[in-house]
Scaffold this active site. Structure first.
Site, PDB file in Angstrom:
ATOM      1  N   ARG A  66       0.825  -1.215   0.000  1.00  0.00           N
ATOM      2  CA  ARG A  66       0.000   0.000   0.000  1.00  0.00           C
ATOM      3  C   ARG A  66       0.853   1.256   0.000  1.00  0.00           C
ATOM      4  O   ARG A  66       0.510   2.264  -0.614  1.00  0.00           O
ATOM      5  CB  ARG A  66      -0.874   0.055   1.258  1.00  0.00           C
ATOM      6  CG  ARG A  66      -2.040  -0.842   1.187  1.00  0.00           C
ATOM      7  CD  ARG A  66      -2.926  -0.764   2.419  1.00  0.00           C
ATOM      8  NE  ARG A  66      -3.951  -1.758   2.227  1.00  0.00           N
ATOM      9  CZ  ARG A  66      -5.065  -1.546   1.530  1.00  0.00           C
ATOM     10  NH1 ARG A  66      -5.327  -0.373   1.036  1.00  0.00           N
ATOM     11  NH2 ARG A  66      -5.931  -2.515   1.350  1.00  0.00           N
ATOM     12  N   ARG A  92     -10.518   2.139  -1.863  1.00  0.00           N
ATOM     13  CA  ARG A  92      -9.245   1.751  -1.252  1.00  0.00           C
ATOM     14  C   ARG A  92      -9.196   2.343   0.143  1.00  0.00           C
ATOM     15  O   ARG A  92      -9.546   3.516   0.331  1.00  0.00           O
ATOM     16  CB  ARG A  92      -8.063   2.352  -2.024  1.00  0.00           C
ATOM     17  CG  ARG A  92      -7.898   1.833  -3.413  1.00  0.00           C
ATOM     18  CD  ARG A  92      -7.144   0.543  -3.450  1.00  0.00           C
ATOM     19  NE  ARG A  92      -5.756   0.655  -3.005  1.00  0.00           N
ATOM     20  CZ  ARG A  92      -4.955  -0.383  -2.874  1.00  0.00           C
ATOM     21  NH1 ARG A  92      -5.382  -1.584  -3.130  1.00  0.00           N
ATOM     22  NH2 ARG A  92      -3.707  -0.223  -2.477  1.00  0.00           N
ATOM     23  N   HIS A 110     -19.926   9.178   1.219  1.00  0.00           N
ATOM     24  CA  HIS A 110     -20.257   7.834   1.688  1.00  0.00           C
ATOM     25  C   HIS A 110     -21.768   7.657   1.629  1.00  0.00           C
ATOM     26  O   HIS A 110     -22.517   8.549   2.043  1.00  0.00           O
ATOM     27  CB  HIS A 110     -19.754   7.649   3.136  1.00  0.00           C
ATOM     28  CG  HIS A 110     -20.065   6.286   3.671  1.00  0.00           C
ATOM     29  ND1 HIS A 110     -19.326   5.177   3.330  1.00  0.00           N
ATOM     30  CD2 HIS A 110     -21.059   5.841   4.474  1.00  0.00           C
ATOM     31  CE1 HIS A 110     -19.844   4.111   3.915  1.00  0.00           C
ATOM     32  NE2 HIS A 110     -20.898   4.490   4.620  1.00  0.00           N
ATOM     33  N   GLU A 175     -26.660  12.178  -3.636  1.00  0.00           N
ATOM     34  CA  GLU A 175     -25.187  12.301  -3.672  1.00  0.00           C
ATOM     35  C   GLU A 175     -24.771  13.303  -4.739  1.00  0.00           C
ATOM     36  O   GLU A 175     -23.868  14.126  -4.528  1.00  0.00           O
ATOM     37  CB  GLU A 175     -24.537  10.945  -3.965  1.00  0.00           C
ATOM     38  CG  GLU A 175     -24.715   9.916  -2.867  1.00  0.00           C
ATOM     39  CD  GLU A 175     -23.921   8.638  -3.140  1.00  0.00           C
ATOM     40  OE1 GLU A 175     -22.738   8.735  -3.512  1.00  0.00           O
ATOM     41  OE2 GLU A 175     -24.488   7.538  -2.987  1.00  0.00           O
TER      42      GLU A 175
HETATM   43  C1  GAR Z   1     -21.284   6.025  -4.515  1.00  0.00           C
HETATM   44  O1  GAR Z   1     -22.562   5.643  -4.076  1.00  0.00           O
HETATM   45  C2  GAR Z   1     -20.394   6.386  -3.347  1.00  0.00           C
HETATM   46  O2  GAR Z   1     -21.075   7.026  -2.303  1.00  0.00           O
HETATM   47  C3  GAR Z   1     -19.924   5.023  -2.916  1.00  0.00           C
HETATM   48  O3  GAR Z   1     -19.682   4.337  -4.106  1.00  0.00           O
HETATM   49  C4  GAR Z   1     -20.535   4.833  -5.121  1.00  0.00           C
HETATM   50  C5  GAR Z   1     -19.692   5.253  -6.293  1.00  0.00           C
HETATM   51  O4  GAR Z   1     -20.514   5.570  -7.380  1.00  0.00           O
HETATM   52  N1  GAR Z   1     -18.747   5.111  -2.101  1.00  0.00           N
HETATM   53  C6  GAR Z   1     -18.423   4.195  -1.206  1.00  0.00           C
HETATM   54  O5  GAR Z   1     -19.101   3.214  -0.980  1.00  0.00           O
HETATM   55  C7  GAR Z   1     -17.142   4.484  -0.462  1.00  0.00           C
HETATM   56  N2  GAR Z   1     -16.908   3.466   0.513  1.00  0.00           N
HETATM   57  P1  GAR Z   1     -19.953   6.475  -8.546  1.00  0.00           P
HETATM   58  O6  GAR Z   1     -18.667   5.825  -9.028  1.00  0.00           O
HETATM   59  O7  GAR Z   1     -21.031   6.401  -9.608  1.00  0.00           O
HETATM   60  O8  GAR Z   1     -19.748   7.854  -8.017  1.00  0.00           O
END
Ligand code: GAR
Length: 211
Positions: A66, A92, A110, A175
């Site tokens: 990492r 990650r 999130h 989001e």
């Molecule tokens: C989104 O819903 C984001 O909130 C989540 O992944 C998705 C990505 O979608 N993030 C996580 O779960 C972080 N642990 P996107 O690639 O279409 O933005």
């Protein structure tokens, strides 16, 4: 305008929402780089089509190292003169080394109302728990996963008959509104880390107005 990098691992719909917002010349952040840890991240094509510089630092090539992967990511961020980082579906875990370098300059989105449901499978877990309200959170990134100070949240109802996909879609629509609004505040200097409390939320019916 603050030179901002967006880090992705997949389709990049939040990235696309940030790119769209930053097209407004009055927006305080300029998206100067989209970086993915996988060459097959769908969002890379979207970013390239929008004329945004892209980079891939494939985590798979670094195996368990990492530190070496993050050093490579950091070098790309520095080479592009980045001042602010937005994690947008970047799957990650970060080490304290990288987090420290970006303290107060790295945001994450999130898909839950933190501190509920940190980690993965948030929509399935919200349904299984019988949550009536669910949503999304933008927070400053700190060492503990999904636990940094909250900058902004948006809530949605969990409706009878919802399955994971229906709930995920309802949250994702929020989001796409919340992340640009939060980045506008952070890049514009309206909020600094650590934020004392959530400064942005969608008002629920019946809740007192925001000050
Ligand atoms: C989104 O819903 C984001 O909130 C989540 O992944 C998705 C990505 O979608 N993030 C996580 O779960 C972080 N642990 P996107 O690639 O279409 O933005």
């Amino acid at each position: 305008r603050v030179r901002t990098a967006i880090l992705i691992s997949g389709r990049g719909s939040n990235m696309a929402a940030l790119l769209a917002a930053a097209r407004d010349p009055g927006f305080p952040a300029e998206i100067a780089l989209v970086l993915a840890n996988r060459a097959d991240a769908g969002g890379l094509a979207t970013a390239a089509a929008a004329g945004i510089p892209t980079a891939v630092v494939p985590s798979r090539e670094y195996g368990r190292d990492r530190a070496a992967h993050e050093a490579a990511v950091q070098a790309v961020l520095e080479a592009h003169g980045i001042g602010l980082v937005c994690l947008a579906g970047y799957m990650r875990l970060l080490t304290p080394w990288l987090v420290e370098r970006w303290a107060g300059r790295m945001l994450n989105i999130h898909p839950s109302l933190l501190p509920a449901f940190p980690g993965l499978d948030t929509h399935a877990r919200a349904l299984a728990a019988g949550a009536r309200l669910h949503g999304c959170t933008v927070h400053w990134v700190t060492e503990a996963m999904d636990a940094g100070p909250i900058l902004a949240q948006a809530a949605v109802p969990v409706l009878p008959g919802d399955d994971e996909a229906a709930l995920a879609d309802r949250v994702l629509a929020q989001e796409h509104l919340l992340y640009p609004a939060a980045l506008r505040l952070a890049a514009g200097g309206a909020v600094a880390w650590p934020a004392p409390a959530a400064v942005l939320s969608n008002p629920l019916p019946g809740s007192p107005p925001l000050p």
